[in-house]
Design a protein around this motif. Structure first.
Motif, PDB file in Angstrom:
ATOM      1  N   UNK A  58       3.504  -3.591   4.075  1.00  0.00           N
ATOM      2  CA  UNK A  58       3.132  -4.977   4.376  1.00  0.00           C
ATOM      3  C   UNK A  58       2.715  -5.676   3.092  1.00  0.00           C
ATOM      4  N   UNK A  59       3.162  -6.909   2.920  1.00  0.00           N
ATOM      5  CA  UNK A  59       2.840  -7.675   1.722  1.00  0.00           C
ATOM      6  C   UNK A  59       1.593  -8.529   1.960  1.00  0.00           C
ATOM      7  N   UNK A  60       0.660  -8.471   1.000  1.00  0.00           N
ATOM      8  CA  UNK A  60      -0.581  -9.240   1.037  1.00  0.00           C
ATOM      9  C   UNK A  60      -0.627 -10.073  -0.229  1.00  0.00           C
ATOM     10  N   UNK A  68       0.799  -1.226   0.000  1.00  0.00           N
ATOM     11  CA  UNK A  68       0.000   0.000   0.000  1.00  0.00           C
ATOM     12  C   UNK A  68       0.832   1.277   0.000  1.00  0.00           C
ATOM     13  N   UNK A  69       2.059   1.213  -0.482  1.00  0.00           N
ATOM     14  CA  UNK A  69       2.895   2.410  -0.535  1.00  0.00           C
ATOM     15  C   UNK A  69       2.171   3.501  -1.334  1.00  0.00           C
ATOM     16  N   UNK A 106      -7.916   2.806   2.893  1.00  0.00           N
ATOM     17  CA  UNK A 106      -7.891   1.411   3.344  1.00  0.00           C
ATOM     18  C   UNK A 106      -8.654   0.560   2.318  1.00  0.00           C
ATOM     19  N   UNK A 107      -8.033  -0.497   1.853  1.00  0.00           N
ATOM     20  CA  UNK A 107      -8.604  -1.329   0.795  1.00  0.00           C
ATOM     21  C   UNK A 107      -8.652  -2.789   1.201  1.00  0.00           C
ATOM     22  N   UNK A 138      -3.825  -1.911   5.073  1.00  0.00           N
ATOM     23  CA  UNK A 138      -3.759  -0.605   5.713  1.00  0.00           C
ATOM     24  C   UNK A 138      -3.055   0.395   4.791  1.00  0.00           C
ATOM     25  N   UNK A 139      -3.546   1.638   4.765  1.00  0.00           N
ATOM     26  CA  UNK A 139      -2.928   2.669   3.923  1.00  0.00           C
ATOM     27  C   UNK A 139      -1.471   2.918   4.281  1.00  0.00           C
TER      28      UNK A 139
END
Length: 156
Positions: A118-120, A88-89, A94-95, A113-114
């Protein structure tokens, strides 16, 4: 530029292409809003999705967007199924990312999180990722196994 030493390890055309892509993404100052759109459905719910299908479009994604209507999202389209990972860089909203198989089946969902790194990742190889405002899927009871329709998920 600070990125140049990083890319000096990669030689030739690949290094040049990576440097151009990275500097182009970093130079992006505002949201991309002129992407093609596709209509998807999740049961009775309509989704107006921008389609990010080039490397540059996917790299920018929903960065710099300050708002997004509830029925809108972004569909990331990749050339072939693979494990897809998102962060989310420079993304202010928030998505939730829905990792979607070729037939429109939601493989897994990830709340993001905006402005984090963090990698999803998808639980298995997928070709599509649909990002919506966080909570959109949950509010509609959509979870892994649900099938999206429309756009690339049309029945033959």
């Amino acid at each position: 530029m600070a990125l140049k030493p990083l890319f000096s390890l990669v030689s030739g055309a690949l290094g040049t292409a990576l440097l151009a892509l990275a500097t182009g993404v970093l130079a992006q100052e505002g949201p991309q809003r002129d992407l093609p759109r596709v209509e998807l459905t999740a049961g009775m719910h309509r989704i107006d999705a921008q389609v990010a299908q080039t490397d540059r479009q996917r790299a920018i994604g929903l960065m710099h967007r300050q708002d997004m209507p509830a029925h809108e999202g972004m569909l990331f389209v990749f050339e072939q199924p693979a494990q897809q990972c998102f962060w989310m860089k420079n993304t202010l909203l928030p998505l939730t990312a829905a990792f979607v198989a070729d037939d429109g089946t939601v493989v897994n969902l990830a709340d993001m999180k905006p402005q984090t790194l963090d990698s999803h990742c998808s639980a298995k190889p997928v070709r599509y990722v649909l990002e919506m405002n966080q909570g959109w899927f949950k509010q509609r009871g959509i979870q892994a196994g649900f099938k999206l329709q429309g756009g690339p998920f049309r029945k033959p």
